[in-house]
Design a protein around this motif. Structure first.
Motif, PDB file in Angstrom:
ATOM      1  N   GLY A  93      70.692  34.457  29.484  1.00 51.64           N
ATOM      2  CA  GLY A  93      69.927  35.984  29.356  1.00 51.64           C
ATOM      3  C   GLY A  93      68.122  35.641  28.573  1.00 51.64           C
ATOM      4  O   GLY A  93      67.813  34.844  28.307  1.00 51.64           O
ATOM      5  N   SER A  94      67.413  36.605  28.838  1.00 47.24           N
ATOM      6  CA  SER A  94      66.806  36.538  28.019  1.00 47.24           C
ATOM      7  C   SER A  94      67.365  37.280  27.054  1.00 47.24           C
ATOM      8  O   SER A  94      67.339  37.902  26.571  1.00 47.24           O
ATOM      9  CB  SER A  94      65.883  37.806  28.960  1.00 47.24           C
ATOM     10  OG  SER A  94      65.448  37.523  29.985  1.00 47.24           O
ATOM     11  N   SER A  95      65.897  36.490  26.023  1.00 44.47           N
ATOM     12  CA  SER A  95      66.375  36.196  24.461  1.00 44.47           C
ATOM     13  C   SER A  95      65.366  36.533  24.031  1.00 44.47           C
ATOM     14  O   SER A  95      64.169  36.566  24.735  1.00 44.47           O
ATOM     15  CB  SER A  95      67.296  35.493  24.102  1.00 44.47           C
ATOM     16  OG  SER A  95      66.619  34.149  24.284  1.00 44.47           O
ATOM     17  N   GLY A  96      65.510  37.065  23.022  1.00 40.38           N
ATOM     18  CA  GLY A  96      64.078  37.220  21.330  1.00 40.38           C
ATOM     19  C   GLY A  96      63.849  36.822  20.960  1.00 40.38           C
ATOM     20  O   GLY A  96      65.186  35.589  20.782  1.00 40.38           O
ATOM     21  N   VAL A  97      63.137  36.439  19.748  1.00 43.03           N
ATOM     22  CA  VAL A  97      63.196  35.610  18.485  1.00 43.03           C
ATOM     23  C   VAL A  97      64.279  35.827  17.688  1.00 43.03           C
ATOM     24  O   VAL A  97      64.255  37.302  17.261  1.00 43.03           O
ATOM     25  CB  VAL A  97      61.809  35.350  18.262  1.00 43.03           C
ATOM     26  CG1 VAL A  97      62.034  34.212  16.343  1.00 43.03           C
ATOM     27  CG2 VAL A  97      60.568  34.566  18.799  1.00 43.03           C
ATOM     28  N   ALA A 105      61.433  35.231  23.329  1.00 37.59           N
ATOM     29  CA  ALA A 105      61.662  33.671  23.627  1.00 37.59           C
ATOM     30  C   ALA A 105      61.794  33.017  25.071  1.00 37.59           C
ATOM     31  O   ALA A 105      61.330  31.884  24.724  1.00 37.59           O
ATOM     32  CB  ALA A 105      63.068  33.611  22.253  1.00 37.59           C
ATOM     33  N   PHE A 106      62.425  34.023  25.470  1.00 40.84           N
ATOM     34  CA  PHE A 106      63.048  32.985  27.134  1.00 40.84           C
ATOM     35  C   PHE A 106      63.059  34.128  27.731  1.00 40.84           C
ATOM     36  O   PHE A 106      63.390  35.285  27.738  1.00 40.84           O
ATOM     37  CB  PHE A 106      64.251  32.497  27.375  1.00 40.84           C
ATOM     38  CG  PHE A 106      64.801  31.806  27.825  1.00 40.84           C
ATOM     39  CD1 PHE A 106      63.395  30.979  28.872  1.00 40.84           C
ATOM     40  CD2 PHE A 106      65.637  31.974  28.352  1.00 40.84           C
ATOM     41  CE1 PHE A 106      64.337  30.941  29.652  1.00 40.84           C
ATOM     42  CE2 PHE A 106      65.859  31.718  29.520  1.00 40.84           C
ATOM     43  CZ  PHE A 106      65.126  30.414  30.618  1.00 40.84           C
ATOM     44  N   VAL A 107      62.628  34.181  29.360  1.00 37.73           N
ATOM     45  CA  VAL A 107      62.576  35.327  30.294  1.00 37.73           C
ATOM     46  C   VAL A 107      63.734  34.587  31.122  1.00 37.73           C
ATOM     47  O   VAL A 107      63.300  33.403  32.190  1.00 37.73           O
ATOM     48  CB  VAL A 107      61.261  35.671  31.112  1.00 37.73           C
ATOM     49  CG1 VAL A 107      61.586  37.272  31.253  1.00 37.73           C
ATOM     50  CG2 VAL A 107      60.919  36.093  29.340  1.00 37.73           C
TER      51      VAL A 107
END
Length: 326
Positions: free
Chosen positions: A200-204, A224-226
């Motif tokens: 899934g989408s993630s933050g730092v 971090a990633f969409v």
């Protein structure tokens, strides 16, 4: 009442064979036929178990997503819960619109406003603290229409499909635009999909050693990633490392994932859940601001992908309502 409405006439209990909540028809036949072909040793379409990878979008594919994405509802509830600690939010958008329940004001805030809300509710804490907050919300929050916990609004036919695939040697993954840490809190309990099989989408996150000598991971307010749109095939390549042979989605955000998987060698199954049942769930597609299904629907029809018509193909929508307050 919800459970009775979900099952209705011709319930899953009256069905026999695999996928009892799926009505007999083209969609069910295509699934059963595909699984039979790829698991038949010696057959021309046989796929070894190690290569039987199946991926599923989450919102609108494995659980409901109306009237707003459930993670968005979680974020809005968090804003209201934290409002007393942030009196400045009363006069600052987009927080004011959330607190006041002003849907138009929130819509006017656009993507920038949503990012602000997610930053305020998903960052500045440890990963363990976030997990506990999500778990508590899932225990207490109720869907505005169905008055059930959000994680009970999973689709019974998809639960059966996940189990059916795993029984035939498939490894099942979630590949969703939703937050990976949000989904990992409930995915194993709700779907039998362990956290390491959730993309899934993630933050730092940042490693930090606390003064008491305890190491933690802290969630930072940076993306971090969409994992949506073109990010889905990239996420599959990055985190799974093997091309799936079966994929299900329900919206235009899944189109690139389905296109990429369809282009692979060997047998492939591509499926779309089409929300057509306003009585038992919701009916929406091309004009919906949530889970819009427009370009992907046209492509599915053109390419011959399997389109699951919720009203026609499913005799049950949700499992029976949970007991004991859950």
């Amino acid at each position: 009442m919800v459970a009775a409405a979900s099952f209705g006439p011709g319930t899953a209990c009256a069905q026999t064979g695999p996928l009892p909540s799926w009505n007999e028809g083209a969609a069910k036949r295509s699934l059963v036929d595909f699984v039979g072909r790829v698991t038949r040793e010696g057959g021309p379409d046989y796929v070894p178990p190690a290569e039987r990878i199946a991926v599923f979008d989450n919102d609108g594919t494995l659980w409901a997503e109306q009237p707003e994405y459930f993670q968005a509802r979680f974020a809005f509830d968090r804003i209201r819960a934290l409002a007393a600690e942030h009196p400045e939010w009363r006069d600052r958008q987009p927080f004011k619109s959330v607190i006041d329940g002003d849907a138009k004001g929130l819509a006017a805030a656009g993507q920038t406003g949503i990012v602000e809300i997610l930053t305020a509710t998903h960052a500045g804490m440890t990963t363990a603290e976030f997990d506990a907050i999500v778990a508590d919300w899932l225990r207490t929050a109720r869907h505005p229409r169905f008055d059930r916990p959000y994680d009970s609004l999973v689709y019974q036919p998809m639960l059966e499909l996940l189990g059916y695939l795993r029984a035939d040697g498939f490894k099942t993954f979630i590949v969703s635009g939703g937050g990976v840490e949000f989904m990992r809190v409930f995915a194993e309990r709700a779907y039998g999909i362990p956290p390491e099989q959730v993309v899934g989408s993630s933050g730092v996150t940042r490693f930090e050693m606390r003064p008491d000598g305890r190491p933690v991971l802290v969630k930072e307010p940076r993306v971090a990633f969409v994992d949506d749109g073109p990010g889905k095939p990239a996420g599959i390549n990055r985190f799974i490392g093997r091309a799936p042979i079966l994929a299900f989605g329900n919206s235009d955000g899944d189109r690139q994932m389905l296109e990429w998987i369809a282009a692979g060698d060997g047998p492939r199954f591509l499926g779309l859940v089409h929300h057509t049942d306003a009585e038992r769930e919701y009916a929406y597609d091309r004009q919906s601001p949530v889970g819009r299904l427009d370009e992907a629907l046209d492509e599915a029809e053109r390419r011959g992908w399997t389109i699951v018509d919720m009203k026609r193909d499913w005799n049950a929508i949700f499992p029976p309502a949970p007991r004991g307050g859950r």
